[in-house]
Design a protein around this motif. Structure first.
Motif, PDB file in Angstrom:
ATOM      1  N   THR A 287      -2.193   3.976   2.698  1.00  0.00           N
ATOM      2  CA  THR A 287      -2.107   2.606   2.177  1.00  0.00           C
ATOM      3  C   THR A 287      -0.746   1.992   2.450  1.00  0.00           C
ATOM      4  N   LEU A 288       0.158   2.738   3.058  1.00  0.00           N
ATOM      5  CA  LEU A 288       1.427   2.176   3.526  1.00  0.00           C
ATOM      6  C   LEU A 288       1.201   1.106   4.588  1.00  0.00           C
ATOM      7  N   TYR A 289       0.055   1.187   5.308  1.00  0.00           N
ATOM      8  CA  TYR A 289      -0.139   0.375   6.511  1.00  0.00           C
ATOM      9  C   TYR A 289      -0.828  -0.958   6.239  1.00  0.00           C
ATOM     10  N   ARG A 290      -0.237  -2.013   6.764  1.00  0.00           N
ATOM     11  CA  ARG A 290      -0.837  -3.346   6.704  1.00  0.00           C
ATOM     12  C   ARG A 290      -2.084  -3.377   7.589  1.00  0.00           C
ATOM     13  N   GLY A 291      -3.091  -4.085   7.137  1.00  0.00           N
ATOM     14  CA  GLY A 291      -4.294  -4.268   7.950  1.00  0.00           C
ATOM     15  C   GLY A 291      -5.248  -3.095   7.922  1.00  0.00           C
ATOM     16  N   MET A 292      -4.875  -2.027   7.234  1.00  0.00           N
ATOM     17  CA  MET A 292      -5.764  -0.868   7.099  1.00  0.00           C
ATOM     18  C   MET A 292      -6.193  -0.823   5.641  1.00  0.00           C
ATOM     19  N   ASP A 293      -7.171  -1.641   5.318  1.00  0.00           N
ATOM     20  CA  ASP A 293      -7.532  -1.881   3.923  1.00  0.00           C
ATOM     21  C   ASP A 293      -8.819  -1.171   3.523  1.00  0.00           C
ATOM     22  N   ILE A 294      -9.859  -1.360   4.327  1.00  0.00           N
ATOM     23  CA  ILE A 294     -11.173  -0.825   3.961  1.00  0.00           C
ATOM     24  C   ILE A 294     -11.198   0.691   4.071  1.00  0.00           C
ATOM     25  N   GLY A 295     -10.750   1.219   5.197  1.00  0.00           N
ATOM     26  CA  GLY A 295     -10.812   2.651   5.431  1.00  0.00           C
ATOM     27  C   GLY A 295      -9.885   3.475   4.566  1.00  0.00           C
ATOM     28  N   THR A 296      -8.870   2.839   3.982  1.00  0.00           N
ATOM     29  CA  THR A 296      -7.942   3.551   3.097  1.00  0.00           C
ATOM     30  C   THR A 296      -8.302   3.379   1.629  1.00  0.00           C
ATOM     31  N   ALA A 297      -9.347   2.596   1.345  1.00  0.00           N
ATOM     32  CA  ALA A 297      -9.707   2.276  -0.044  1.00  0.00           C
ATOM     33  C   ALA A 297      -8.510   1.684  -0.785  1.00  0.00           C
ATOM     34  N   LYS A 298      -7.748   0.868  -0.074  1.00  0.00           N
ATOM     35  CA  LYS A 298      -6.569   0.236  -0.667  1.00  0.00           C
ATOM     36  C   LYS A 298      -7.007  -0.661  -1.826  1.00  0.00           C
ATOM     37  N   PRO A 299      -6.363  -0.535  -2.990  1.00  0.00           N
ATOM     38  CA  PRO A 299      -6.791  -1.363  -4.123  1.00  0.00           C
ATOM     39  C   PRO A 299      -6.547  -2.845  -3.856  1.00  0.00           C
ATOM     40  N   THR A 300      -7.552  -3.662  -4.119  1.00  0.00           N
ATOM     41  CA  THR A 300      -7.407  -5.108  -3.976  1.00  0.00           C
ATOM     42  C   THR A 300      -6.536  -5.633  -5.111  1.00  0.00           C
ATOM     43  N   MET A 301      -6.126  -6.900  -4.996  1.00  0.00           N
ATOM     44  CA  MET A 301      -5.333  -7.495  -6.063  1.00  0.00           C
ATOM     45  C   MET A 301      -6.123  -7.488  -7.374  1.00  0.00           C
ATOM     46  N   GLU A 302      -7.429  -7.714  -7.275  1.00  0.00           N
ATOM     47  CA  GLU A 302      -8.262  -7.689  -8.477  1.00  0.00           C
ATOM     48  C   GLU A 302      -8.288  -6.300  -9.091  1.00  0.00           C
ATOM     49  N   GLU A 303      -8.419  -5.271  -8.250  1.00  0.00           N
ATOM     50  CA  GLU A 303      -8.461  -3.902  -8.749  1.00  0.00           C
ATOM     51  C   GLU A 303      -7.127  -3.465  -9.348  1.00  0.00           C
ATOM     52  N   ARG A 304      -6.040  -4.085  -8.913  1.00  0.00           N
ATOM     53  CA  ARG A 304      -4.722  -3.731  -9.466  1.00  0.00           C
ATOM     54  C   ARG A 304      -4.536  -4.306 -10.869  1.00  0.00           C
ATOM     55  N   GLY A 305      -5.379  -5.237 -11.241  1.00  0.00           N
ATOM     56  CA  GLY A 305      -5.428  -5.722 -12.615  1.00  0.00           C
ATOM     57  C   GLY A 305      -4.130  -6.267 -13.171  1.00  0.00           C
ATOM     58  N   GLY A 306      -3.311  -6.859 -12.315  1.00  0.00           N
ATOM     59  CA  GLY A 306      -2.056  -7.430 -12.791  1.00  0.00           C
ATOM     60  C   GLY A 306      -0.930  -6.426 -12.929  1.00  0.00           C
ATOM     61  N   VAL A 307      -1.199  -5.148 -12.663  1.00  0.00           N
ATOM     62  CA  VAL A 307      -0.149  -4.121 -12.725  1.00  0.00           C
ATOM     63  C   VAL A 307       0.596  -4.099 -11.388  1.00  0.00           C
ATOM     64  N   PRO A 308       1.904  -4.228 -11.380  1.00  0.00           N
ATOM     65  CA  PRO A 308       2.649  -4.183 -10.112  1.00  0.00           C
ATOM     66  C   PRO A 308       2.445  -2.857  -9.385  1.00  0.00           C
ATOM     67  N   HIS A 309       2.161  -2.946  -8.098  1.00  0.00           N
ATOM     68  CA  HIS A 309       1.997  -1.770  -7.240  1.00  0.00           C
ATOM     69  C   HIS A 309       3.050  -1.825  -6.139  1.00  0.00           C
ATOM     70  N   HIS A 310       3.619  -0.681  -5.811  1.00  0.00           N
ATOM     71  CA  HIS A 310       4.681  -0.601  -4.811  1.00  0.00           C
ATOM     72  C   HIS A 310       4.302   0.375  -3.702  1.00  0.00           C
ATOM     73  N   LEU A 311       4.943   0.214  -2.542  1.00  0.00           N
ATOM     74  CA  LEU A 311       4.721   1.030  -1.345  1.00  0.00           C
ATOM     75  C   LEU A 311       3.292   0.915  -0.835  1.00  0.00           C
ATOM     76  N   ILE A 312       2.778  -0.297  -0.898  1.00  0.00           N
ATOM     77  CA  ILE A 312       1.521  -0.650  -0.250  1.00  0.00           C
ATOM     78  C   ILE A 312       1.839  -1.759   0.749  1.00  0.00           C
ATOM     79  N   ASP A 313       1.293  -1.660   1.966  1.00  0.00           N
ATOM     80  CA  ASP A 313       1.521  -2.673   3.008  1.00  0.00           C
ATOM     81  C   ASP A 313       3.000  -2.814   3.363  1.00  0.00           C
ATOM     82  N   VAL A 314       3.655  -1.676   3.621  1.00  0.00           N
ATOM     83  CA  VAL A 314       5.074  -1.721   3.979  1.00  0.00           C
ATOM     84  C   VAL A 314       5.329  -1.344   5.440  1.00  0.00           C
ATOM     85  N   LEU A 315       4.290  -0.903   6.159  1.00  0.00           N
ATOM     86  CA  LEU A 315       4.432  -0.535   7.562  1.00  0.00           C
ATOM     87  C   LEU A 315       3.365  -1.246   8.385  1.00  0.00           C
TER      88      LEU A 315
END
Length: 319
Positions: free
Chosen positions: A41-69
Motif C-alpha cells: 500500500t506504499l504504492y500510488r495507483g495500486m489500490d484494488i490489488g493491495t486492498a488499500k483502505p479507501t477514505m471511507e474505510e479509514r473512517g476519519g482516522v489519519p493513516h500514514h505511509l500509504i501512497d508514498v511511492l
C-alpha cells in the motif's frame, strides 16, 4: 532502537483477516493514528490489488505511509523503518498514540527488533549480480543462494531479485551468510510491547480470501494493472511480483486465461496467508487473538482495547 516503536501498538494478521476494519475502530478507542505496516500500500495507483483502505474505510482516522511511492520505485525494509519512525514521532508530537496496522512480517520484525543493514553496497559487485539476474533469471540466483544461505533463501521469493542480489552481495563482501549476521541482531522487543495478530479459523479465512479476490476482479483489477503497464514509467520489478499483480500481468501478456489467473491469485493468497501465520507464530512478541466468525469488528476492537489498557498483562496468546 527507537523507544517510540516499542511504545506503539501493533495489529497484524494474515491477509483478509479483517485488520483494516478492526484497526480503525481500535484507533478510535485508543486515540491513535494508523501507520500502515504494508509493503504494497506504499504504492500510488495500486489500490484494488493491495486492498488499500479507501477514505471511507479509514473512517476519519489519519493513516500514514500509504501512497508514498510511485510504482516504479522501491523501498528497502531499512527505508521503510526510517519512514515509519519519522511518522511515529510526528504522531506522538500531536499527543496521539501510534497504531501500526498491516501484515508485512519483515516490516513487523524490523519495527520490533531493529534491523541489521549489513555492509554498504559495492557498486561493482551489485552491478554484476544484477546483470546476472537479468541474464539467467532471479530463480537461478535464488538456487545459488539456497546452497550458501538456506535460511535467507527460505524466506525470499525466487522472483525477489532485489533481496536475493543483496543477500549474495553480503555473502560475497563478508564471507558470512546474511542469516548468520542477522541472528546477532534478533533480540525480542522489551516485555510489554503490544503486538496482536488476528487469528481466524482456517476455513473461514480461506472463504474470506476467495471472496476478496472475486471482489477485486469485479472492482477492476485487470484495468488497474493494464494502466500500470501502459504508464509512461511502467510498474517496477518488486511491486510487479505482488500477489494479484503478477498473475494479472501474465493474463494480459497472454500467458494465462482470466479464469486461471483468478484461481492462481486465490491459491497464491492462501499460501501467502499461511506463510504470514508461520512468521507471526515465530515472533515471541506476538499475541494471537482468536477471532470467532460471529464477532464484529467492533467487538474485536473492544477486546483488544481492553488488553491494551490493561497493559497487555495477559501475556502471549495461544500459539
Amino acid at each position: 532502537m527507537s523507544e517510540r516503536l516499542h511504545r506503539a501498538v501493533y495489529l497484524t494478521g494474515p491477509t483478509a483477516s479483517g485488520k483494516t476494519a478492526v484497526g480503525v475502530r481500535l484507533a478510535r478507542r485508543l486515540g491513535a493514528e494508523v501507520i500502515a505496516l504494508d509493503s504494497m500500500t506504499l504504492y500510488r495507483g495500486m489500490d484494488i490489488g493491495t486492498a488499500k483502505p479507501t477514505m471511507e474505510e479509514r473512517g476519519g482516522v489519519p493513516h500514514h505511509l500509504i501512497d508514498v511511492l510511485d510504482p516504479w520505485e522501491s523501498a528497502s525494509v531499512a527505508e521503510y523503518r526510517r519512514m515509519a519512525d519519522a511518522a511515529a514521532a510526528e504522531v506522538e508530537a500531536r499527543g496521539r498514540r501510534v497504531l501500526f496496522v498491516g501484515g508485512t512480517a519483515l516490516y513487523l520484525k524490523a519495527m520490533l527488533r531493529g534491523l541489521f543493514e549489513g555492509p554498504g553496497a559495492d557498486p561493482a559487485v551489485r552491478s554484476r549480480l544484477e546483470e546476472e539476474a537479468g541474464r539467467i533469471g532471479s530463480p537461478a540466483l535464488h538456487a545459488r543462494l539456497a546452497g550458501s544461505d538456506p535460511a535467507t533463501a527460505a524466506r525470499l521469493h525466487p522472483n525477489d531479485a532485489r533481496r536475493i542480489v543483496r543477500a549474495l552481495e553480503v555473502l560475497e563482501l563478508t564471507g558470512r551468510p546474511l542469516s548468520e549476521l542477522q541472528s546477532g541482531h534478533d533480540r525480542p522487543a522489551p516485555p510489554g510491547t503490544m503486538v496482536f495478530a488476528l487469528d481466524r479459523p482456517r476455513a473461514e479465512l480461506h472463504a474470506r480470501i476467495n471472496a476478496r479476490v472475486d471482489a477485486m476482479f469485479a472492482a477492476g483489477l485487470v484495468d488497474e494493472v493494464r494502466g500500470l503497464l501502459s504508464a509512461p514509467r511502467p510498474i517496477g520489478g518488486v511491486p510487479a511480483q505482488g500477489v494479484g499483480y503478477l498473475e494479472v500481468i501474465d493474463h494480459l501478456q497472454g500467458r494465462a486465461t482470466l479464469p486461471s489467473a483468478v484461481e492462481r491469485v486465490k491459491a497464491r493468497t492462501r499460501q501467502f496467508a499461511k506463510r504470514q501465520m508461520t512468521w507471526f507464530r515465530g515472533l515471541s512478541e506476538v499475541r494471537l487473538r482468536p477471532v470467532d466468525p460471529s464477532m464484529t469488528a467492533e467487538q474485536v476492537a473492544d477486546e483488544l482495547a481492553g488488553a491494551v489498557e490493561e497493559g497487555a498483562s495477559d501475556g502471549p496468546g495461544r500459539r
